[in-house]
Design a protein around this motif. Structure first.
Motif, mmCIF file in Angstrom:
data_model
loop_
_atom_site.group_PDB
_atom_site.id
_atom_site.type_symbol
_atom_site.label_atom_id
_atom_site.label_comp_id
_atom_site.label_asym_id
_atom_site.label_seq_id
_atom_site.Cartn_x
_atom_site.Cartn_y
_atom_site.Cartn_z
ATOM 1 N N GLU A 141 2.089 2.790 9.349
ATOM 2 C CA GLU A 141 2.204 1.450 8.781
ATOM 3 C C GLU A 141 3.493 1.275 8.009
ATOM 4 O O GLU A 141 4.118 2.245 7.564
ATOM 5 C CB GLU A 141 0.995 1.129 7.897
ATOM 6 N N SER A 171 -4.407 -4.514 3.014
ATOM 7 C CA SER A 171 -3.506 -3.442 2.602
ATOM 8 C C SER A 171 -2.094 -3.899 2.344
ATOM 9 O O SER A 171 -1.308 -3.151 1.794
ATOM 10 C CB SER A 171 -3.463 -2.328 3.647
ATOM 11 N N TYR A 230 -1.289 -10.690 -4.443
ATOM 12 C CA TYR A 230 -1.393 -9.810 -3.284
ATOM 13 C C TYR A 230 -0.558 -10.388 -2.140
ATOM 14 O O TYR A 230 -0.266 -11.585 -2.108
ATOM 15 C CB TYR A 230 -2.858 -9.655 -2.877
ATOM 16 N N GLU A 240 2.410 -4.073 -3.169
ATOM 17 C CA GLU A 240 1.022 -4.527 -3.150
ATOM 18 C C GLU A 240 0.321 -4.059 -4.426
ATOM 19 O O GLU A 240 0.207 -2.860 -4.677
ATOM 20 C CB GLU A 240 0.285 -3.982 -1.925
ATOM 21 N N THR A 297 0.151 -4.462 4.578
ATOM 22 C CA THR A 297 0.978 -3.635 5.457
ATOM 23 C C THR A 297 0.960 -4.161 6.883
ATOM 24 O O THR A 297 0.131 -4.992 7.252
ATOM 25 C CB THR A 297 0.485 -2.180 5.473
ATOM 26 N N SER A 310 0.341 -2.462 10.402
ATOM 27 C CA SER A 310 -0.090 -1.245 11.098
ATOM 28 C C SER A 310 0.504 -1.216 12.491
ATOM 29 O O SER A 310 0.624 -2.259 13.151
ATOM 30 C CB SER A 310 -1.618 -1.180 11.182
ATOM 31 N N CYS A 328 -2.186 -6.480 8.359
ATOM 32 C CA CYS A 328 -3.407 -6.006 7.701
ATOM 33 C C CYS A 328 -3.545 -6.659 6.334
ATOM 34 O O CYS A 328 -2.829 -6.322 5.380
ATOM 35 C CB CYS A 328 -3.398 -4.490 7.604
ATOM 36 N N HIS A 356 -11.403 -2.610 11.168
ATOM 37 C CA HIS A 356 -10.016 -2.165 10.982
ATOM 38 C C HIS A 356 -9.505 -1.413 12.219
ATOM 39 O O HIS A 356 -9.031 -0.293 12.144
ATOM 40 C CB HIS A 356 -9.909 -1.285 9.731
ATOM 41 N N GLY A 395 -4.306 0.506 8.279
ATOM 42 C CA GLY A 395 -4.452 -0.600 7.338
ATOM 43 C C GLY A 395 -5.842 -1.206 7.375
ATOM 44 O O GLY A 395 -6.661 -0.902 8.251
ATOM 45 N N LYS A 396 -6.110 -2.098 6.422
ATOM 46 C CA LYS A 396 -7.423 -2.716 6.276
ATOM 47 C C LYS A 396 -7.360 -4.222 6.564
ATOM 48 O O LYS A 396 -6.484 -4.930 6.071
ATOM 49 C CB LYS A 396 -7.936 -2.523 4.841
#
Length: 597
Positions: free
Chosen positions: A371, A355, A25, A377, A357, A359, A352, A294, A335-336
């Motif tokens: 994002e 995710s 990841y 990913e 990403t 954001s 993030c 988030h 995003g998370k």
């Protein structure tokens, strides 16, 4: 979602062993602006890479692999010096070529360096060594550590004041007995020129998980993100921040003293797990990443300080969920798990973690968030999904907290909690989740037959929610995947000579009778004479000693601040190992061995 459900449930029903070969990841964390190119630079922490971003065009430019496990990086103010911290028991500071991120120099620092900042000229870097509990001062140009400064506990964040005279360090967790009247993690202030520790500043009772420190543009204030736990009352509800609130504390740098604490939460909705911060280029706004929900919260500093100064004298701002409402704006991110922030030209960029990403939001304009993908990913496997759920306050009633709130890094917050699973009025210390599934029963008094039961009860009685079974199953998989860090007390990964002596004393004193096997526990329960008041005579679960160096305070109620206290002050009658006849040197050796596990 259907695929995740099937995958997680199959893993539980078939009892498939967890594979060590996980997908790679991206996990973006640290983000900065290259002072020369003005591009964004993002650390992809689990991918061991750095991404360059065109912040104006909002697109990925390049991704460059790193040859080491980086935890943070920082540029000098002039952009000519770039450094990164290598995470590990033998940590180092890498001096990188800003053009291609290749390593030019490597400087040995402390254990598990987690944060770094650099001065304008690049002649000094300050490295927060999380698990050796100290700060390295390094000359990056000469490739030399100048001094190492002892701090308190888990220094995890660091910042240099705008005038470059003060270094602020956030100590992640409190270092004290859980029975102390006042429990707070602290910020340390260090003179940048002399390396003198000027002061340690505590905050409100229950302050822990200090994630970031950030100076105002004029240097008059230091902002500190943290959790503020209400740990002195039973965990019977969540409304209005009953268990946990989420805060920014403020230090007045002119007096080098605590100023106030403001809550990021709303009356009926929490802002769980505040993380990184940045101040806008014009100094008017403080932006805070909210990892658990988030979001980014924009705070108007122009309005905040007059409001604080004009507050009625009897107002306890740190307990007032309404006080902050008019000066903040909560912005949802696409995003998370946002970790760190930068601001450029009115746009806020958030890394993030879950995710993969970046954001982007514009807090002052009604523009929807968007994002930028930072690479390929992978789809989440059950372990990664469980990790995300463990940190996700969106699955909690009113978003007040996540599992990470009381178990940061899936370990422990160092506080005592009065959980309702065994009645009210019997506070007990938080436990690390490491090996919880391998060493049943769960909880200190074994009230849960195993960790699977504890995970589901935690969702129901701590997050106060009802969630699909597949989510608990994924959390199980994540917790089973946890591996202990190599103890910073080891030498090149091996026991020191003192610890080797302590290993022999460990057997001589009888500690090995209960703390044995791969996990240093026989999984049985004993009355070792440490229970007090209503817990007198209670049998307690034998905990694993693996990674015990990381989980102070000790015993069921956190009464022992150190392992030494467990072996001496809290071992009356030698019921917790025969230690009363040991010499001072033998106690030191035994402690060193236990802390090396």
């Amino acid at each position: 979602m259907k695929k995740h459900i099937i995958t997680c449930l199959f893993a539980v029903v078939a009892a498939v062993s967890v594979s060590t070969a996980q997908p790679t990841y991206l996990s973006p964390t640290r983000i900065a602006v290259d002072p020369i190119t003005k591009n964004g630079v993002v650390l992809l922490s689990t991918a061991q890479a750095i991404a360059r971003i065109d912040l104006d065009k909002e697109r990925l430019l390049t991704t460059t692999p790193l040859t080491f496990e980086a935890s943070d990086f920082a540029y000098s103010g002039n952009g000519r010096v770039l450094v990164a911290t290598e995470y590990g028991p033998a940590g180092s500071l890498k001096v990188l070529d800003p053009s291609n991120f290749s390593v030019k120099k490597s400087v040995a620092v402390g254990a598990y360096p987690s944060a770094v900042c650099v001065n304008e000229e690049g002649t000094r870097a300050w490295v927060a060594n999380r698990f050796s509990n100290d700060l390295s001062v390094v000359n990056p140009q000469k490739g030399k550590e100048l001094v190492r400064i002892p701090l308190i506990r888990e220094p995890k964040s660091v910042a240099l004041s705008p005038d470059q005279t003060i270094v602020a360090v956030g100590n992640f967790l409190p270092f004290m007995s859980a029975l102390d009247t006042m429990i707070s993690a602290e910020v340390s202030l260090i003179d940048a020129a002399t390396s003198e520790v000027l002061c340690h500043i505590p905050f409100t009772n229950g302050t822990h998980s200090i994630e970031d420190v950030c100076f105002s543009k004029d240097g008059n204030y230091l902002f500190v993100t943290h959790v503020q736990s209400r740990f002195q009352i039973p965990t019977t509800q969540l409304e209005r921040g009953w268990m946990n609130t989420n805060a920014v504390s403020i230090v007045d740098m002119r007096t080098r003293s605590y100023y106030t604490t403001i809550l990021l939460d709303n009356v009926n909705r929490g802002a769980a797990n505040p993380a990184g911060m940045t101040v806008s280029e014009d100094g008017r706004y403080l932006y805070v990443a909210i990892a658990g929900t988030h979001e980014v919260i924009a705070v108007s500093l122009k309005e905040l300080f007059p409001k604080i100064e004009n507050a009625p004298k009897n107002t306890i701002i740190a307990n007032d969920l309404t006080f902050f409402a008019s000066v903040k704006n909560r912005i949802s991110l696409p995003g998370k798990g946002p970790r760190k922030l930068i601001e450029k030209d009115g746009k806020v960029f958030a890394s993030c973690y879950f995710s993969g990403t970046l954001s982007i939001v514009e807090p002052l304009l009604p523009v929807n968030g968007r994002e930028v993908a930072l690479g390929e990913e992978p789809e989440m496997d059950p372990i990664r999904r469980g990790e995300m759920l463990f940190a996700d306050a969106d699955i909690c009633f009113q978003n007040w907290q996540s599992c990470v709130t009381c178990h940061p890094g899936a370990r422990a917050d160092g506080l005592n909690w009065d959980l309702i699973n065994d009645g009210i009025g019997n506070f007990k210390n938080s436990k690390s989740m490491l090996y919880s599934h391998e060493t049943p029963p769960a909880m200190i008094t074994g009230i849960r037959v195993n960790a699977e039961k504890a995970v589901r009860s935690g969702i129901r009685y701590i997050l106060f929610t009802d969630r699909p079974e597949e989510e608990a199953a994924c959390m199980d998989q994540y917790l089973r995947s946890l591996e202990p860090l190599v103890s910073p007390h080891r030498v090149n990964g091996e026991l020191s000579k003192k610890a080797q002596q302590g290993e022999r004393i460990f057997e001589k004193a009888g500690c090995i009778h209960c703390h044995n096997g791969a996990y240093y526990t026989d999984k049985a329960m004993y009355d070792v004479g440490t229970g007090i008041d209503e817990c007198e005579g209670t049998k307690f679960d034998t905990p694993t000693l693996k990674e015990v160096w990381r989980t102070a305070p000790y015993l069921y109620n956190g009464s022992a601040k150190t392992i030494r206290e467990v072996l001496t002050r809290f071992n009356e009658g030698d019921r917790h190992g025969t230690t009363s006849d040991l010499s001072e040197k033998e106690i030191e050796a035994l402690e060193e061995y236990i802390l090396s596990l």
